[in-house]
Design a protein around this motif. Structure first.
Motif, PDB file in Angstrom:
ATOM      1  N   SER A   1      33.558  32.856  75.036  1.00  0.00           N
ATOM      2  CA  SER A   1      34.460  31.806  75.217  1.00  0.00           C
ATOM      3  C   SER A   1      33.971  30.928  76.580  1.00  0.00           C
ATOM      4  CB  SER A   1      35.762  32.037  75.149  1.00  0.00           C
ATOM      5  OG  SER A   1      36.106  33.331  75.907  1.00  0.00           O
ATOM      6  N   ASP A   2      34.870  30.061  76.874  1.00  0.00           N
ATOM      7  CA  ASP A   2      34.484  29.275  78.033  1.00  0.00           C
ATOM      8  C   ASP A   2      34.725  30.244  79.243  1.00  0.00           C
ATOM      9  OD1 ASP A   2      34.035  26.948  76.859  1.00  0.00           O
ATOM     10  OD2 ASP A   2      35.868  26.049  77.406  1.00  0.00           O
TER      11      ASP A   2
ATOM     12  N   GLU B   1      32.329  28.330  72.948  1.00  0.00           N
ATOM     13  CA  GLU B   1      33.303  27.128  72.758  1.00  0.00           C
ATOM     14  C   GLU B   1      32.777  25.758  73.135  1.00  0.00           C
ATOM     15  OE1 GLU B   1      37.807  27.748  73.779  1.00  0.00           O
ATOM     16  OE2 GLU B   1      36.402  29.211  75.242  1.00  0.00           O
TER      17      GLU B   1
ATOM     18  N   ASP C   1      34.204  27.358  66.857  1.00  0.00           N
ATOM     19  CA  ASP C   1      35.523  27.780  67.016  1.00  0.00           C
ATOM     20  C   ASP C   1      36.187  27.873  65.572  1.00  0.00           C
ATOM     21  OD1 ASP C   1      36.778  25.351  65.727  1.00  0.00           O
ATOM     22  OD2 ASP C   1      35.940  24.260  67.057  1.00  0.00           O
TER      23      ASP C   1
ATOM     24  N   SER D   1      43.522  34.523  73.319  1.00  0.00           N
ATOM     25  CA  SER D   1      44.042  33.043  73.326  1.00  0.00           C
ATOM     26  C   SER D   1      42.664  32.120  73.349  1.00  0.00           C
ATOM     27  CB  SER D   1      44.612  32.492  74.551  1.00  0.00           C
ATOM     28  OG  SER D   1      46.132  33.044  74.576  1.00  0.00           O
ATOM     29  N   ASP D   2      41.735  32.763  72.452  1.00  0.00           N
ATOM     30  CA  ASP D   2      40.285  32.026  72.372  1.00  0.00           C
ATOM     31  C   ASP D   2      39.819  32.252  70.913  1.00  0.00           C
ATOM     32  OD1 ASP D   2      39.843  30.460  74.651  1.00  0.00           O
ATOM     33  OD2 ASP D   2      39.073  32.018  75.950  1.00  0.00           O
TER      34      ASP D   2
ATOM     35  N   PRO E   1      36.616  36.512  74.798  1.00  0.00           N
ATOM     36  CA  PRO E   1      37.064  36.082  73.643  1.00  0.00           C
ATOM     37  C   PRO E   1      37.988  36.517  72.573  1.00  0.00           C
ATOM     38  CG  PRO E   1      34.286  36.409  73.969  1.00  0.00           C
ATOM     39  CD  PRO E   1      35.491  37.350  74.811  1.00  0.00           C
TER      40      PRO E   1
END
Ligand code: SAM
Length: 284
Positions: free
Chosen positions: A92-93, A46, A68, A100-101, A97
């Motif tokens: 993801s951050d 991300e 994204d 909500s990613d 993943p």
């Protein structure tokens, strides 16, 4: 942790690797995640700065590509095509993943193109919150972020009100007390848990009824990342143990008289009996 010439890692089979990463405590990276990050050809992420820090911590240097699900279809197509000959890790951050990613479209496109997709499970804030909350966990429903607009937020809560499961939401600290107020109005009798900064230095878990939690967080404005959990409807509360659990939760954030009032309102049980029980519980 850095690589040496004598320990050049074996390359991975081409394809997409979905890699969960820590939600705060870098020690929570799994051995398999670190291995795949070390052996892959590049990492789709991300935010390259956030993932760069994790890679630095692991002593790994790889190409990082920003991804994204809203990336141009063309860009996603190129990334998928490249996986015919390259192993690409998707992170993801923080956490898992696709929860909500980003990643949903990428996984679907890979499947459609016959690209191998491999999952490396690991940390996930929703599951961490459920585990530590002590709320019923035999059935739960994860519903992502509550909407930021009050009407929409209340509509979602009303829609989920009758579901016989613990409800799990992601929440932001500036919106927490607004969401708690909406829960108080729409699901007035439900036990709530707020997990904040889980696995981090200022980790906190507060359980109680909405009124008590609103008072607590008004007095102690929350900072950081939050998982908000709502216990199942009270019809499930059949035993004295259930009433005790509610009292104990309310006593965490409120004085005895307020805790008793909240539990009496929530359960319809007699105030005097509840007060006597609260005193017993306080004495241990
Ligand atoms: N995919 C991630 C996962 O598996 O946990 C969640 C990504 S979502 C964009 C980020 C939200 O997760 C935050 O706004 C917060 O609600 C929740 N979250 C992430 N880390 C957390 C933590 N350490 N403690 C509590 N909640 C956390």
């Amino acid at each position: 942790m850095s690589e040496t010439a004598s320990s050049v890692p074996e390359p991975l089979e081409p394809g997409l690797y979905i890699v969960a990463t820590p939600i705060g405590n870098l020690g929570d990276i799994t051995m398999r995640a670190a291995d795949v990050l070390r052996r892959c050809d590049g990492v789709a992420c991300e935010d390259t700065r956030v993932t760069g820090k994790l890679m630095k911590h692991l002593g790994i240097s790889k190409p990082l590509w920003r991804y994204d699900d809203h990336s141009e279809h063309r860009d996603r197509g190129r990334l998928v095509e490249s996986m015919r000959s390259r192993a690409v890790a998707l992170v993801s951050d923080a956490g898992t993943p696709l929860v909500s990613d980003p990643g949903y479209r990428l996984v679907n496109d890979c499947r459609a193109e016959g690209i191998a997709v491999t999952v490396l499970p690991g940390p996930c804030a929703a599951i961490a919150g459920l585990s530590v909350s002590g709320l019923p966990n035999d059935r739960f429903l994860f519903a992502g972020f509550l909407p930021s607009k009050d009407k929409a937020r209340r509509d979602v809560l009303a829609e989920l009100a009758d579901i016989d499961s613990t409800l799990i939401f992601y929440e932001t600290s500036p919106r927490l007390t607004k969401s708690l107020a909406a829960i108080r109005d729409i699901l007035p009798d439900r036990e709530i848990a707020v997990g904040r900064e889980l696995t981090k230095m200022h980790e906190e878990l507060r359980r109680g009824l909405a009124d008590g939690l609103i008072a607590w967080f008004d007095a102690h404005p929350p900072k950081g990342e939050i998982v908000l959990l709502i216990g199942p409807p009270l019809e499930q509360l059949a035993s004295e143990a259930d009433a005790d659990a509610l009292l104990l939760a309310a006593l965490e954030t409120s004085k005895a008289s307020q805790a008793v009032a909240q539990v009496a309102k929530a359960t319809g049980l007699d105030r005097k009996l509840l007060y006597a029980r609260a005193m017993e519980l306080k004495r241990g």
